[in-house]
Design a protein around this motif. Sequence first.
Motif, mmCIF file in Angstrom:
data_model
loop_
_atom_site.group_PDB
_atom_site.id
_atom_site.type_symbol
_atom_site.label_atom_id
_atom_site.label_comp_id
_atom_site.label_asym_id
_atom_site.label_seq_id
_atom_site.Cartn_x
_atom_site.Cartn_y
_atom_site.Cartn_z
ATOM 1 N N ILE A 18 0.847 -1.209 0.000
ATOM 2 C CA ILE A 18 0.000 0.000 0.000
ATOM 3 C C ILE A 18 0.874 1.248 0.000
ATOM 4 N N VAL A 19 1.975 1.213 0.769
ATOM 5 C CA VAL A 19 2.893 2.357 0.803
ATOM 6 C C VAL A 19 3.440 2.635 -0.594
ATOM 7 N N ARG A 20 3.860 1.589 -1.316
ATOM 8 C CA ARG A 20 4.412 1.795 -2.666
ATOM 9 C C ARG A 20 3.346 2.345 -3.603
ATOM 10 N N ARG A 21 2.095 1.840 -3.489
ATOM 11 C CA ARG A 21 1.027 2.349 -4.345
ATOM 12 C C ARG A 21 0.773 3.833 -4.085
ATOM 13 N N VAL A 22 0.762 4.203 -2.800
ATOM 14 C CA VAL A 22 0.529 5.611 -2.459
ATOM 15 C C VAL A 22 1.642 6.490 -3.009
ATOM 16 N N MET A 23 2.908 6.039 -2.920
ATOM 17 C CA MET A 23 4.016 6.843 -3.403
ATOM 18 C C MET A 23 3.972 6.988 -4.924
ATOM 19 N N ARG A 24 3.564 5.955 -5.630
ATOM 20 C CA ARG A 24 3.431 6.047 -7.087
ATOM 21 C C ARG A 24 2.347 7.053 -7.452
ATOM 22 N N GLU A 25 1.264 7.061 -6.687
ATOM 23 C CA GLU A 25 0.191 8.018 -6.961
ATOM 24 C C GLU A 25 0.641 9.453 -6.743
ATOM 25 N N HIS A 26 1.698 9.656 -5.918
ATOM 26 C CA HIS A 26 2.182 11.003 -5.615
ATOM 27 C C HIS A 26 3.509 11.302 -6.333
ATOM 28 N N ASP A 27 3.837 10.534 -7.370
ATOM 29 C CA ASP A 27 5.066 10.735 -8.158
ATOM 30 C C ASP A 27 6.315 10.666 -7.284
ATOM 31 N N GLY A 28 6.248 9.844 -6.270
ATOM 32 C CA GLY A 28 7.404 9.665 -5.399
ATOM 33 C C GLY A 28 7.882 8.227 -5.422
ATOM 34 N N GLU A 29 8.713 7.875 -4.462
ATOM 35 C CA GLU A 29 9.216 6.502 -4.373
ATOM 36 C C GLU A 29 9.527 6.177 -2.925
ATOM 37 N N VAL A 30 9.524 4.883 -2.635
ATOM 38 C CA VAL A 30 9.865 4.398 -1.316
ATOM 39 C C VAL A 30 11.120 3.551 -1.439
ATOM 40 N N CYS A 31 12.088 3.760 -0.525
ATOM 41 C CA CYS A 31 13.379 3.068 -0.589
ATOM 42 C C CYS A 31 13.653 2.375 0.742
ATOM 43 N N LEU A 32 14.386 1.268 0.647
ATOM 44 C CA LEU A 32 14.787 0.498 1.824
ATOM 45 C C LEU A 32 16.294 0.587 1.963
ATOM 46 N N ALA A 33 16.767 0.862 3.174
ATOM 47 C CA ALA A 33 18.202 0.948 3.436
ATOM 48 C C ALA A 33 18.469 0.452 4.855
ATOM 49 N N GLU A 34 19.751 0.427 5.228
ATOM 50 C CA GLU A 34 20.124 0.044 6.583
ATOM 51 C C GLU A 34 20.075 1.270 7.485
ATOM 52 N N SER A 35 19.569 1.074 8.676
ATOM 53 C CA SER A 35 19.417 2.176 9.607
ATOM 54 C C SER A 35 20.628 2.275 10.531
#
Length: 485
Positions: free
Chosen positions: A448-465
């Motif tokens: 759902i997070v990825r779908r929302v970001m696509r709808e807002h012309d953005g992106e979601v990324c995963l990295a090490e904290s």
Amino acid sequence: MKLSKMLSSLRTVLMLQVALPVLAMLGLILAIALTLVGNFMEERMQRDLQLVARTIHLPVSQALERKDLEQLQNSMASVFGMTEVYGAYLFDAEGQRLSSFGAVNPTQQQASRALELISEGEFAQYERIRGRNVYSFFMPLFDNTGQPSGLLQVTRLRSDIEKGLQQLRLWAWGGFLVIACLIMLVLMLTHQRAIGRPLSRLLSSIQQVREGDWRHRAALQGPSEVRELATGLNGMLDAIALAEQREAEQRSARTEMAERLRQTETLAALGQLSAGVAHELGAPLSVVDGRASRLLRVHQDSASQRELNEIRAQSSRMTAIIEQLLSYGRSSRARKRQLQVAALIARAQALLPEHAQSLELSQGENCVIEGDSLSLEQALVNLLRNAFQACPDGPVSLGWRVDRQQKSVTIHVDDGGPGITEEMAAQVFEPFVTSKAPGEGSGLGLAIVRRVMREHDGEVCLAESQLGGARFELILPLKEVQEND
């Protein structure tokens, strides 16, 4: 067929079209040189004979004037010790032979004709004396008063001159044939070493490629032309390999695209099905939860209350799953408006009051984005819930930063949990994929997070904290004009 192949071979062409014309030219030069050398040798032999005649001319003239026959005979005989003289003859002014040395003697007619010609001075000629071909040199003799007193004739066999010339020709042409054979042999050997072997290796490489060894490459050896052929062959094979690689990549891309399309169609159908099922299950679950709540008020014993509370908890869990299915199955149709990032994060934080005390908030620069507030709040809540589930005792951090050059805002959620493995990271945003134990998650939160970001012309990324666990970043376009939400 075999003869035609031999005649058309490179070695035969080299011999016929290169070696033979060169040898023919050399033969022509040799023939001209032999002619010139032969003329020179013939003139030299004639000069030798003339020199002999001039050497005895004076002694013979003096002996003839004194009528000293002994001196005359000695002078005439001396010429045979100087050179290969065939004959020496002395005639008086009437053509009578006074002295002669030689196998054959000239006739009276030849002597008279010579006396006629000698009036113009000394001369030489080829003639036949009693069947013998000779070269004769004639010199006039004079007395003290300057009157002709006789004739001196010295001869040499013409065969002696021709024999020397013939021997020279034999040696010259024999040497030429030997040199020609050596040249042909050297050409054959050098052709085999410099051209034949490199071409054979190149043909062997072509044969290997024809038999299916496409990875084989020809060795860059031999003359520059053969190396250019090998380079061209290797370049052609590289181009073919590159074309095959591109075709394979395109085929793989088409297959992957078709698979993605199939998955998209499947997920779309699944979303529609989930929305329908969720809608149908919503009302029965509300009834179950209501009946369990009423029963709790009736039954006061602890055993019944535990069972009824478990029913209500499972009912709430199913309701949450249905809500996620409905959220995943439909896209946001709300009108986008300008949002303050700080206010957006505050509203998302307020939706999780149970974790308000353990959440670390690091505020960034005040900025504005454009989007649907409810969808973005849901995305943030999903990330925060996942973070607290991965790390119940903390730490969990939420903050944002602004990049004016890239014109973007990055909202990050960090946790100190165990993190996400590389295998799981490759598919963590796919629907129904979860690292939680069965029954603890639906696997739709990050999808759902990825779908929302696509709808807002953005992106979601995963990295090490830096906290030791996972870090999720929401990258959204920055709105330059800032207004209050």
